[in-house]
Design a protein around this motif. Structure first.
Motif, mmCIF file in Angstrom:
data_model
loop_
_atom_site.group_PDB
_atom_site.id
_atom_site.type_symbol
_atom_site.label_atom_id
_atom_site.label_comp_id
_atom_site.label_asym_id
_atom_site.label_seq_id
_atom_site.Cartn_x
_atom_site.Cartn_y
_atom_site.Cartn_z
ATOM 1 N N GLY A 190 2.234 4.956 -5.163
ATOM 2 C CA GLY A 190 1.347 5.912 -5.834
ATOM 3 C C GLY A 190 0.507 6.719 -4.854
ATOM 4 O O GLY A 190 0.386 7.934 -4.985
ATOM 5 N N GLY A 191 -0.020 6.045 -3.841
ATOM 6 C CA GLY A 191 -0.854 6.731 -2.852
ATOM 7 C C GLY A 191 -0.033 7.724 -2.041
ATOM 8 O O GLY A 191 -0.466 8.856 -1.778
ATOM 9 N N GLN A 192 1.192 7.310 -1.669
ATOM 10 C CA GLN A 192 2.060 8.217 -0.899
ATOM 11 C C GLN A 192 2.403 9.456 -1.714
ATOM 12 O O GLN A 192 2.393 10.576 -1.211
ATOM 13 N N ARG A 193 2.672 9.246 -3.003
ATOM 14 C CA ARG A 193 3.023 10.374 -3.873
ATOM 15 C C ARG A 193 1.869 11.365 -3.951
ATOM 16 O O ARG A 193 2.061 12.570 -3.921
ATOM 17 N N ASP A 233 -7.018 19.077 -9.448
ATOM 18 C CA ASP A 233 -7.285 18.616 -10.813
ATOM 19 C C ASP A 233 -7.310 17.091 -10.851
ATOM 20 O O ASP A 233 -6.271 16.459 -11.019
ATOM 21 N N GLU A 234 -8.457 16.509 -10.678
ATOM 22 C CA GLU A 234 -8.617 15.040 -10.641
ATOM 23 C C GLU A 234 -7.476 14.385 -9.891
ATOM 24 O O GLU A 234 -6.811 13.491 -10.418
ATOM 25 N N PRO A 235 -7.259 14.780 -8.653
ATOM 26 C CA PRO A 235 -6.030 14.339 -7.979
ATOM 27 C C PRO A 235 -6.033 12.847 -7.662
ATOM 28 O O PRO A 235 -4.964 12.253 -7.597
ATOM 29 N N PHE A 236 -7.203 12.251 -7.465
ATOM 30 C CA PHE A 236 -7.205 10.871 -6.965
ATOM 31 C C PHE A 236 -7.671 9.882 -8.024
ATOM 32 O O PHE A 236 -8.076 8.770 -7.717
ATOM 33 N N GLY A 237 -7.602 10.280 -9.282
ATOM 34 C CA GLY A 237 -8.104 9.437 -10.361
ATOM 35 C C GLY A 237 -7.357 8.120 -10.505
ATOM 36 O O GLY A 237 -7.915 7.122 -10.935
ATOM 37 N N ALA A 238 -6.068 8.115 -10.115
ATOM 38 C CA ALA A 238 -5.259 6.941 -10.423
ATOM 39 C C ALA A 238 -4.880 6.113 -9.200
ATOM 40 O O ALA A 238 -3.938 5.331 -9.272
ATOM 41 N N VAL A 239 -5.580 6.300 -8.048
ATOM 42 C CA VAL A 239 -5.206 5.498 -6.872
ATOM 43 C C VAL A 239 -6.305 4.477 -6.555
ATOM 44 O O VAL A 239 -7.464 4.636 -6.955
ATOM 45 N N ASP A 240 -5.906 3.443 -5.829
ATOM 46 C CA ASP A 240 -6.857 2.369 -5.549
ATOM 47 C C ASP A 240 -7.939 2.849 -4.570
ATOM 48 O O ASP A 240 -7.725 3.785 -3.815
ATOM 49 N N PRO A 241 -9.115 2.200 -4.579
ATOM 50 C CA PRO A 241 -10.258 2.712 -3.801
ATOM 51 C C PRO A 241 -9.994 2.943 -2.309
ATOM 52 O O PRO A 241 -10.374 4.001 -1.799
ATOM 53 N N PRO A 242 -9.321 2.029 -1.562
ATOM 54 C CA PRO A 242 -9.123 2.326 -0.129
ATOM 55 C C PRO A 242 -8.263 3.572 0.088
ATOM 56 O O PRO A 242 -8.570 4.409 0.951
ATOM 57 N N THR A 243 -7.194 3.708 -0.714
ATOM 58 C CA THR A 243 -6.323 4.869 -0.587
ATOM 59 C C THR A 243 -7.102 6.131 -0.922
ATOM 60 O O THR A 243 -6.992 7.162 -0.249
ATOM 61 N N ARG A 244 -7.908 6.004 -1.943
ATOM 62 C CA ARG A 244 -8.708 7.121 -2.404
ATOM 63 C C ARG A 244 -9.642 7.597 -1.292
ATOM 64 O O ARG A 244 -9.786 8.791 -1.037
ATOM 65 N N ASP A 245 -10.233 6.636 -0.599
ATOM 66 C CA ASP A 245 -11.145 6.952 0.507
ATOM 67 C C ASP A 245 -10.415 7.739 1.585
ATOM 68 O O ASP A 245 -10.897 8.748 2.080
#
Lengths: 247, 495
Positions: free
Chosen positions: A137-140, A159-171
């Motif tokens: 998911g993070g790579q995508r 458009d809310e691009p990082f809403g569905a990734v886990d916190p470290p990936t999001r960071d």
């Protein structure tokens, strides 16, 4: 650079945006926050003509967007979609280079640009040959950002691009955007106050289709202009306190 | 059986040609219609409704409707064209519907992304929507393929040769081997084409590689090309085309005519299993050259004249004149026997005449072929004798005799020359009022045939005119119906 002038948009009998006026300066990243149904995504879609306003004008670089062919206009605007929206039947490389392809870039130039972007997104360039389904998911999501950046657009919409990734990936993803700030003019939609405060030069708060306040992060926290902004800030602070991050 | 095998290559080629040509056009029309339906939902509903309505028409009826429809438009109404058009129409529904369903099934977020990255409507369709819809679209094309190959067997009665020839004539002459060969060949063709299309679809999935798409499609193309070759090689010569309707006697007579033509050094081919009026229309159009019909049938069904109280000679001369003056068709001669519709009962229960039958009819069941109860002669029988049966059943002529023998029905409307009447000891009822008109078997030639090929016509006349009497015909029919010999085989005993 991006200018919305008294824009109203209804969807069915529901008013999605009412008389919205907003300006984003050259090189600025404006974070757009608000709850569900506040009109954030509608605002983005009006900028690249995925939607047309009922009244009011949207301008890019001083020019009414309605003067431009929608497809041609969109090729000049990078768009990172909620839920990514990669083309499942095309390789990662073709996904990233798709706008360049539509603009008629030469193949070698596209290939070089794809490698450059994958590396910039901390992805293995070998992944260019893989199908999106082979990615995490993070790579995508990184591929989605790379695709938006590929044709070197002056304007970026998130458009809310990082809403569905886990916190470290999001960071790490937020960091990638932070590093590129200033190279484009952008609107960044999120429902996460912490993300808005981190990435936005200024933050605009929408509530039920009406603009509540546009201010720098510090000012927004110090002087919320309306009850809706105050409530949003309180909820955001409480969440940040619980998870030990953010302001 | 060996007869069926020898005809197989030619019929399989014709069948493949017809099915593939129809399919290619159905795909060529169905894909754009499906895309249009997706783009314009209102138009789309109309398109889908229309193709669905076509689908509700029974396949055989759709084929049959094409004949008068094309004739009205002054187009060739017999042969490949009506079959081709009906098959195209029939194949449209699964293609249109699956194209629409495939396009609507594409993830809305992916469609939005396609617009967002700057694709035009056309680019979006070509680069994103169609590739993603492909598995569903191909499933529709494969359904259409199987249907088309199956339904092409029904194109035999409109004069397009197909594997249906083996099935129709096999059913009629009780040659089950021939039916089986026809069915199996159609099934194998359908499975092979379906399998190749499935391979192509698999190959088109992401990571498949171009060769895995092109190779199976090239094989389909190769099958089409092989099926085309007999067409090319035989295009130069024009064989004498002999028509045959859908019952044993007609197959035997066609085989005798073919034999006579070939004896005179001409190439001949039999266009078999034509519907009754299809054969006549085909002759009038010049789509066939020769066939045998019956004066009474022409008189009542084609000319629509009343049948009561006319003599055999009046019918014959009236028919001859009408054909010549109205259609330019030449009635060459009588063959020498009558074949009339006759009411037939089991010998031990026979009531002797139709008069006597009328009194008992309300307790009895009557069987007839598909057209029997619609024919003017039947209405005349009902009217004159006051016939009212407990029940009337339309059934295939080949099954009728067995049905009477088993006691499933009490009376049948049969042909008086049917060899099985004697075999089963059935009795033909008298027609004291003379309601059923005389049906002299007559040899008809298409307009202009005698002028075009005088020696050939003379040779055929020499061989068959006045040469076949009723016992001879009954015996020839019996060889096929009771002894299971092929029509060609039976015909060869006639010298």
């Amino acid at each position: 650079m991006i200018e919305l002038d008294a824009v109203t948009k209804t969807r069915g009998d529901h008013v999605a945006l009412r008389e919205l006026s907003l300006e984003v300066a050259e090189g600025e990243l404006l974070a757009l926050v608000g709850g569900s149904g506040s009109g954030k995504t509608t605002t983005l879609e009006l900028v690249n003509r995925l939607l047309e306003p009922d009244s009011g004008v949207v301008r890019l670089g001083g020019r009414d967007v309605r003067e431009r062919e929608p497809a041609e206009l969109r090729r000049t605007i990078g768009y990172v979609f909620q839920g990514v929206g990669l083309f499942p039947h095309l390789s990662v490389g073709r996904n990233v280079g798709i706008t360049c392809e539509l603009l008629g870039w030469e193949r070698s130039r596209i290939e070089a640009r794809v490698v450059e972007l994958l590396e910039a997104m901390a992805l293995d360039p070998e992944l260019a040959k893989a199908l999106p389904t082979a990615l995490s998911g993070g790579q995508r999501q990184r591929v989605g950002v790379a695709r938006a950046l590929a044709a070197e657009p002056a304007v970026m919409l998130f458009d809310e691009p990082f809403g569905a990734v886990d916190p470290p990936t999001r960071d790490r993803l937020q960091q990638l955007i932070e590093e590129r700030k200033g190279s484009f003019t952008g609107l960044f939609v999120t429902h996460d106050l912490a993300e808005a405060l981190r990435l936005g030069d200024r933050v605009a708060v929408l509530h039920e289709g009406e603009l509540q306040q546009v201010a720098t992060p510090d000012e927004l926290l110090a002087n919320p202009a309306t009850d809706a902004v105050r409530a949003f800030v309180e909820v955001g602070r409480a969440a940040a306190a619980r998870f030990g991050s953010g302001p | 059986m060996s007869d069926a095998w020898s005809q197989l290559p030619e019929l399989l080629a014709a069948h493949t040609r017809l099915a593939l040509a129809s399919l290619v056009v159905a795909v060529g029309l169905g894909l754009p219609l499906g895309m249009l339906a997706h783009r314009r939902p209102r138009v789309g509903r109309a398109i889908v409704a229309l193709t669905s309505v076509i689908q509700t028409i029974p396949a055989l009826a759709l084929l049959a409707i094409m004949v008068p429809l094309l004739a009205t438009l002054l187009l060739p109404s017999i042969g490949a064209l009506p079959a081709f058009l009906a098959l195209v129409l029939y194949g449209l529904l699964p293609i249109v519907q699956n194209t629409l369903a495939g396009l609507e099934g594409v993830d809305a977020r992916v469609v939005r992304a396609a617009r967002g990255v700057g694709m035009t409507d056309r680019q979006r369709l070509r680069m994103v929507e169609l590739p993603l819809a492909l598995p569903v679209v191909m499933a529709g094309i494969r359904t259409a393929t199987v249907w088309t190959v199956g339904m092409a067997t029904l194109s035999t009665p409109v004069g397009a040769p197909s594997l249906g020839n083996l099935i129709f004539s096999g059913l009629q002459t009780r040659n089950h081997g021939s039916v089986l060969v026809g069915c199996l060949a159609a099934a194998v063709l359908a499975l092979v084409l379906d399998g190749l299309l499935r391979l192509a679809e698999r190959g088109a999935r992401p990571g498949g590689g171009r060769a895995r798409v092109v190779f199976p499609l090239a094989l389909v193309g190769a099958i089409g090309l092989v099926a085309m070759t007999p067409l090319l090689s035989s295009a130069a010569r024009s064989p004498l085309r002999i028509g045959a309707k859908t019952f044993t006697e007609q197959y035997v007579l066609a085989a005798i005519l073919e034999d006579a033509a070939e004896g005179a050094g001409a190439d001949a081919e039999i266009v078999s299993s034509l519907g009754s009026t299809v054969a006549f229309d085909a002759l009038a159009d010049g789509a066939i050259d020769l066939y045998v019909d019956y004066s009474g049938t022409l008189w009542s069904t084609v000319m629509e004249r009343p049948t009561e109280g006319v003599s055999r000679a009046e019918v014959l001369s009236g028919t001859e004149r009408w054909l010549r003056e109205e259609k330019g068709i030449e009635l060459l001669c009588e063959l020498g026997f009558e074949n009339t519709y006759a009411l037939v009962m089991r010998g031990d229960e026979s009531l002797g005449s139709i008069d006597a039958l009328a009194a008992r009819a309300p307790e009895l069941e009557v069987g007839g072929d598909y057209e029997f109860f619609e024919r003017p002669e039947w209405r005349a029988l009902e009217g004159t004798y006051g016939l009212r049966f407990r029940e009337q059943r339309a059934m295939d002529p080949s099954l009728m005799v067995e049905a009477l023998a088993r006691g499933d029905v009490d009376v049948i409307g049969a042909y008086s020359t049917d060899g099985r009447i004697a075999v089963h000891g059935f009795a033909v009822l008298d027609d004291p009022q003379g309601v059923i008109p005389p049906y002299d078997a007559v040899l008809l030639a298409r307009p202009g045939l005698t002028t075009d090929r005088p020696e050939l016509v003379a040779a055929v006349r020499e061989r068959v005119c006045g040469a076949i009497d009723a016992p001879t015909m009954r015996e020839l029919n019996r060889l096929v119906d009771a002894e299971g010999r092929s029509p060609a085989d039976a015909a060869s005993t006639f010298r």
